[in-house]
Design an enzyme around this catalytic site. Structure first.
Site, PDB file in Angstrom:
ATOM      1  N   HIS A  10      -4.321  -1.044 -34.314  1.00 56.01           N
ATOM      2  CA  HIS A  10      -4.701  -2.443 -34.086  1.00 56.01           C
ATOM      3  C   HIS A  10      -6.199  -2.596 -33.816  1.00 56.01           C
ATOM      4  O   HIS A  10      -6.901  -3.333 -34.505  1.00 56.01           O
ATOM      5  CB  HIS A  10      -3.899  -3.021 -32.929  1.00 56.01           C
ATOM      6  CG  HIS A  10      -2.429  -2.962 -33.133  1.00 56.01           C
ATOM      7  ND1 HIS A  10      -1.827  -3.419 -34.285  1.00 56.01           N
ATOM      8  CD2 HIS A  10      -1.433  -2.493 -32.353  1.00 56.01           C
ATOM      9  CE1 HIS A  10      -0.525  -3.237 -34.195  1.00 56.01           C
ATOM     10  NE2 HIS A  10      -0.262  -2.671 -33.042  1.00 56.01           N
ATOM     11  N   CYS A  42       5.382  -3.057 -32.204  1.00 56.10           N
ATOM     12  CA  CYS A  42       6.193  -4.038 -31.492  1.00 56.10           C
ATOM     13  C   CYS A  42       7.339  -4.565 -32.361  1.00 56.10           C
ATOM     14  O   CYS A  42       8.253  -5.225 -31.852  1.00 56.10           O
ATOM     15  CB  CYS A  42       5.333  -5.198 -31.003  1.00 56.10           C
ATOM     16  SG  CYS A  42       4.304  -5.937 -32.280  1.00 56.10           S
TER      17      CYS A  42
END
Length: 450
Positions: A10, A42
């Protein structure tokens, strides 16, 4: 200027894009030890539970996209050493085993985190898995069909979401956690009691306030059971979700860190070495509710920090605003939002606080339907400044956690929230929005104490 970026999930992906966008002409070289970038871990539970059908959709970028923007991408390359004096990195090509040295003007550490792996007897048994990256997600999917008894170790967000995913897949699920409540970092007892009762009603086994002491395995090497000092649970598959540790071995002793190894950065993402920047799960964020560094590995923090690296790597332009650790969760029909400190964590940090708990409908009772909301506000006793909030409802109130996050970041008080201007429309809320009602209850409590 030549910038070397180590790691590309990320924070790394955001940093690369932001550097190239905001600093035309900069040379960006990326070293990533895996064969993919930008995987949304996630979404693993959604993939396991069948909500997400294609794991490839959990990637929001790829090496080809970053290369098209101008970055030099080196996949399956492991950085072995950083020489911060000579400003070089030693790199191993994992496909050819070739080792070489690359120089840099600026270095960006986006090395992320790795699941904690406790040294428990029997942990080497087959079918005891971690849950972090794409390859691990694939392995869980491959093995879940042959498993009926699934044990999840760790009651944080990832563990809890996996409980739901395996339950929805028809598995017998046991959750083990060393704390006395699930989601202990995010919610106070009034909220976790609701979720725990729902788990038990569904037949999910909760082994709370227990730690794993050993694993037993079959003759074929596969895990057979999980034992705690209190009980033994059958297991065909075990997922370890006990937390994360920052991956900062490369800069140990070279930049300032927290005791757990998370790198400290200033408001412009610089470490204590002005030519080394850091962002993501390996970094200690500035936590606004305590006005101090804290380790909160969240994708939202990572993408913000990565973007700020690109904005500030040539000169200081945009300061980091800090974080409240805001999060949302959908679990068995419940919508849950939290931000900042819980009453439990405020006590842990030694903050003089008070709190108020309110249950109300989200819209007027004269409407055909409505839903109850349980909500809590945590605030400082000395100045009534809001430092935390939690909400749970069958109605989707999760965006209100974002509203409370903004209140904390801007140092709003109970009085501010009690009378802030929210619209009224019976389809959506009451003449007083439920957040107004929550803050007004806190104000009533404050005035009563006085």
């Amino acid at each position: 200027m030549k910038t070397v970026v180590i790691g590309c999930t990320h924070a790394g992906t955001s940093a690369v894009k932001s550097i190239l966008k905001n600093n035309p002409g900069n040379e960006v070289i990326v070293f990533e030890r895996n064969d993919n970038v930008s995987f949304l871990s996630c979404g693993i539970a959604l993939y396991i539970g069948g909500v997400v059908k294609d794991a490839q959709s959990l990637f929001y970028s790829n090496p080809e996209e970053l290369a098209s923007l101008g970055a030099k991408i080196n996949m399956e390359h492991d950085v072995l050493e950083i020489d911060e004096v000579a400003k070089t990195v030693t790199v191993k090509n994992l496909k050819t085993n070739e080792t070489f040295v690359e120089s840099y003007d600026k270095l960006v550490l986006t090395t992320g985190s790795w699941p904690i792996e406790p040294p428990i007897p029997g942990v080497e048994a087959e079918n005891i898995l971690l849950c972090k990256n794409y390859n691990q997600a694939q392995e869980i999917i491959e093995r879940k069909n042959d498993a009926q008894n699934v044990v999840i170790v760790g009651g944080g967000y990832i563990g809890i979401e996996l409980v739901e995913a395996f339950y929805d897949s028809g598995k017998n699920v046991t959750l083990i956690d060393g704390l006395d409540r699930i989601l202990n970092k995010y919610l106070d007892k009034e909220f976790t009691d609701i979720l725990e009762d729902d788990f038990r009603d569904k037949g999910i086994t909760l082994a709370l306030n227990q730690t794993v002491s050993s694993f037993a395995k079959h003759e074929n090497g596969k895990v057979k059971s999980v034992s705690t000092p209190e009980a033994t649970f059958d297991a065909d598959l075990v997922i370890m979700c006990v937390g994360f540790r920052p991956s900062n071995e490369l800069v140990k002793g070279k930049v300032d860190m927290l005791p757990n190894g998370a790198v400290k950065v200033n408001d412009y993402m610089q470490t204590s070495n002005k030519d080394i920047y850091a962002a993501g799960d390996n970094v200690a964020v500035h936590y606004n509710p305590t006005q101090d560094h804290s380790y909160i590995p969240l994708a939202t923090n990572a993408v913000r920090m990565g973007t700020l690296v690109g904005l500030n790597i040539n000169e200081h332009k945009v300061a980091y605003r800090g974080t409240q650790g805001t999060s949302g969760l959908y679990l068995f029909g419940y919508n849950i939002g939290s931000t900042g400190l819980t009453a439990n964590s405020a006590e842990h940090f030694g903050i003089e606080y008070d709190s108020v708990l309110v249950e109300d409908n989200y819209r007027p009772e004269f409407m055909p339907t409505t839903e109850k909301i349980l909500m809590k506000l945590v605030y400082r006793k000395d100045n009534n400044q809001i430092i935390g909030g939690q909400l749970i409802s069958k109605y989707d109130i999760t965006q209100s956690a974002n509203t409370l996050s903004l209140a904390i970041q801007n140092k709003m008080t109970v009085e501010d929230l009690a009378f802030v201007d929210f619209f009224f429309q019976p389809y959506f809320d009451r003449p007083w929005n439920y957040l107004n009602i929550l803050a007004q209850a806190a104000l009533d409590k404050i005035n009563k104490v006085k």
